[in-house]
Design an enzyme around this catalytic site. Structure first.
Site, PDB file in Angstrom:
ATOM      1  N   HIS A  36       0.915  -1.779   0.383  1.00 47.72           N
ATOM      2  CA  HIS A  36      -0.310  -0.022   0.087  1.00 47.72           C
ATOM      3  C   HIS A  36       0.459   1.065  -0.205  1.00 47.72           C
ATOM      4  O   HIS A  36       1.725   1.336   0.545  1.00 47.72           O
ATOM      5  CB  HIS A  36      -0.876   0.373   1.385  1.00 47.72           C
ATOM      6  CG  HIS A  36      -1.709   0.784   1.203  1.00 47.72           C
ATOM      7  ND1 HIS A  36      -3.177   1.406   0.903  1.00 47.72           N
ATOM      8  CD2 HIS A  36      -1.967   2.169   2.027  1.00 47.72           C
ATOM      9  CE1 HIS A  36      -4.021   2.362   1.505  1.00 47.72           C
ATOM     10  NE2 HIS A  36      -2.878   2.595   2.198  1.00 47.72           N
ATOM     11  N   ASP A  38       1.413   5.297   0.289  1.00 47.14           N
ATOM     12  CA  ASP A  38       0.219   6.224   0.621  1.00 47.14           C
ATOM     13  C   ASP A  38       0.653   7.759  -0.314  1.00 47.14           C
ATOM     14  O   ASP A  38       1.848   7.917   0.366  1.00 47.14           O
ATOM     15  CB  ASP A  38       0.590   6.801   2.008  1.00 47.14           C
ATOM     16  CG  ASP A  38      -0.313   5.722   2.736  1.00 47.14           C
ATOM     17  OD1 ASP A  38      -1.823   6.185   2.540  1.00 47.14           O
ATOM     18  OD2 ASP A  38       0.020   5.077   3.572  1.00 47.14           O
ATOM     19  N   PHE A 146      -1.128  11.037   7.826  1.00 44.01           N
ATOM     20  CA  PHE A 146       0.066  10.128   9.227  1.00 44.01           C
ATOM     21  C   PHE A 146      -0.329   9.282   9.792  1.00 44.01           C
ATOM     22  O   PHE A 146      -1.752   8.466   9.744  1.00 44.01           O
ATOM     23  CB  PHE A 146      -0.104  11.839  10.199  1.00 44.01           C
ATOM     24  CG  PHE A 146       0.362  12.735  10.581  1.00 44.01           C
ATOM     25  CD1 PHE A 146       1.260  13.240   9.587  1.00 44.01           C
ATOM     26  CD2 PHE A 146      -1.275  13.534   9.993  1.00 44.01           C
ATOM     27  CE1 PHE A 146       2.091  14.482   9.876  1.00 44.01           C
ATOM     28  CE2 PHE A 146      -0.644  15.072   9.750  1.00 44.01           C
ATOM     29  CZ  PHE A 146       0.688  15.447   9.705  1.00 44.01           C
ATOM     30  N   GLY A 148      -0.398   6.189  13.131  1.00 48.43           N
ATOM     31  CA  GLY A 148      -0.081   6.149  14.364  1.00 48.43           C
ATOM     32  C   GLY A 148      -1.711   7.287  14.387  1.00 48.43           C
ATOM     33  O   GLY A 148      -0.559   7.774  16.059  1.00 48.43           O
ATOM     34  N   ASP A 178      -8.357   1.881   6.386  1.00 51.70           N
ATOM     35  CA  ASP A 178      -7.638   1.700   6.531  1.00 51.70           C
ATOM     36  C   ASP A 178      -7.167   3.059   7.640  1.00 51.70           C
ATOM     37  O   ASP A 178      -7.554   4.087   7.584  1.00 51.70           O
ATOM     38  CB  ASP A 178      -7.207   2.470   5.290  1.00 51.70           C
ATOM     39  CG  ASP A 178      -5.574   3.698   5.474  1.00 51.70           C
ATOM     40  OD1 ASP A 178      -4.415   3.006   5.993  1.00 51.70           O
ATOM     41  OD2 ASP A 178      -5.275   3.915   4.116  1.00 51.70           O
ATOM     42  N   SER A 201       1.209   1.012  11.273  1.00 53.91           N
ATOM     43  CA  SER A 201       2.135   1.055  12.285  1.00 53.91           C
ATOM     44  C   SER A 201       1.811   0.342  13.262  1.00 53.91           C
ATOM     45  O   SER A 201       2.384  -0.125  14.785  1.00 53.91           O
ATOM     46  CB  SER A 201       3.129   2.554  12.276  1.00 53.91           C
ATOM     47  OG  SER A 201       1.766   3.125  12.792  1.00 53.91           O
TER      48      SER A 201
HETATM   49  C1  DX5 Z   1      -3.236   7.451   7.141  1.00 57.67           C
HETATM   50  C2  DX5 Z   1      -2.256   5.992   6.191  1.00 57.67           C
HETATM   51  C3  DX5 Z   1      -2.380   4.850   6.325  1.00 57.67           C
HETATM   52  C4  DX5 Z   1      -1.341   4.924   7.466  1.00 57.67           C
HETATM   53  C5  DX5 Z   1      -2.289   3.646   8.708  1.00 57.67           C
HETATM   54  O1  DX5 Z   1      -2.703   7.969   6.536  1.00 57.67           O
HETATM   55  O2  DX5 Z   1      -2.789   5.922   5.170  1.00 57.67           O
HETATM   56  O3  DX5 Z   1      -1.542   4.048   5.316  1.00 57.67           O
HETATM   57  O4  DX5 Z   1      -0.040   3.907   7.210  1.00 57.67           O
HETATM   58  O5  DX5 Z   1      -0.952   2.950   9.431  1.00 57.67           O
HETATM   59  P1  DX5 Z   1      -1.371   3.272  11.669  1.00 57.67           P
HETATM   60  O6  DX5 Z   1      -2.211   3.806  11.390  1.00 57.67           O
HETATM   61  O7  DX5 Z   1      -1.176   1.961  11.678  1.00 57.67           O
HETATM   62  O8  DX5 Z   1       0.177   3.815  11.272  1.00 57.67           O
HETATM   63 ZN    ZN Z   2      -3.552   4.696   3.322  1.00 57.43          ZN
END
Ligand code: DX5
Ligand code: ZN
Length: 227
Positions: A36, A38, A146, A148, A178, A201
């Site tokens: 994935h 971003d 972001f 986390g 997501d 994360s």
């Molecule tokens: C958030 C991103 C996600 C993120 C999710 O803006 O789109 O892909 O990496 O991972 P977490 O929330 O577990 O850090």
């Molecule tokens: Zn994403």
């Protein structure tokens, strides 16, 4: 894939000081379906992530399909920058496209599967006239930009509603979730109807925990959600 749930690893969450180790560990996860990516432009979503030079570099060296998530203003500006393959999914935000249907047609022409992402506060109504033309809906459980962040629980109801909408209309698009997807949130996400889990994360790239260990926890959480 595990029990029909697709798993997508959020590459912005790799340890950038030791990417080789992370990519080696990712390649050992048999259940992984997608990387994935971003892409954040500092306008639609704050901060910046990876550009095409980084993404294409990773992409040219691996065979796993890409799950592009463009969190950028007027995403059509950058469609051509990626080496799109047939099995890839390319998702844009409803909120940042000025001509959503036209952009979706362009993505289809590039050969990728077509996705629309919704930020947490966006209602499902905006999908009404494009829902039959897409392969994927990403429902964000955090605000775009972001890693986390805290899980926004109201989105569980939205996943559930979208799943009902899908079944009532006999549609086959996938529902991807997501943001803060991990062993404690997965049971409810899966039982609400998610087909794809984006692991970042909080779920997969965890300090002091091996990815194999994390995947086992994720599989256990999926089992719980499917019960
Ligand atoms: C958030 C991103 C996600 C993120 C999710 O803006 O789109 O892909 O990496 O991972 P977490 O929330 O577990 O850090
Ligand atoms: Zn994403």
């Amino acid at each position: 894939m595990y029990k029909n749930i697709y798993l997508s690893a959020s590459i912005m969450c790799v340890n950038w000081l030791d990417t080789a180790t992370d990519f080696k560990n990712l390649s050992k996860i048999n259940e992984l379906d997608y990387y994935h990516y971003d892409v954040v432009d500092g306008i639609f979503a704050p901060d910046f992530t990876m550009g095409s030079s980084i993404i294409n570099n990773i992409n040219n060296n691996i065979s796993i399909p890409s799950d592009y998530h463009l969190m950028v203003d007027e995403p059509k500006r950058i469609f051509e920058m990626f080496n799109i393959k047939k099995s890839d999914m390319l998702t844009i935000h409803q909120e940042s496209s000025r001509n959503l249907h036209r952009d979706l047609v362009s993505i289809r022409k590039l050969g990728a599967k077509v996705g629309v992402a919704l930020s947490p506060s966006t209602t499902l109504d905006v999908l009404e006239y494009i829902i039959e033309d897409i392969d994927l809906v990403i429902l964000m459980t955090v605000n775009p930009g972001f890693k986390g962040q805290k899980f926004i629980p109201q989105v569980l109801n939205k996943i559930n509603k979208l799943n009902i909408m899908k079944k009532n209309n006999n549609l086959t698009f996938k529902i991807s979730v997501d943001g803060n997807v991990n062993e404690s949130t997965i049971p409810e996400i899966v039982s609400a109807g998610a087909d794809v889990l984006v692991l970042g994360s909080s779920g997969l790239f965890i300090e002091d925990k091996s990815m194999i260990e994390s995947i086992e926890k994720i599989k256990f959480a999926i089992d719980k959600g499917l019960k």
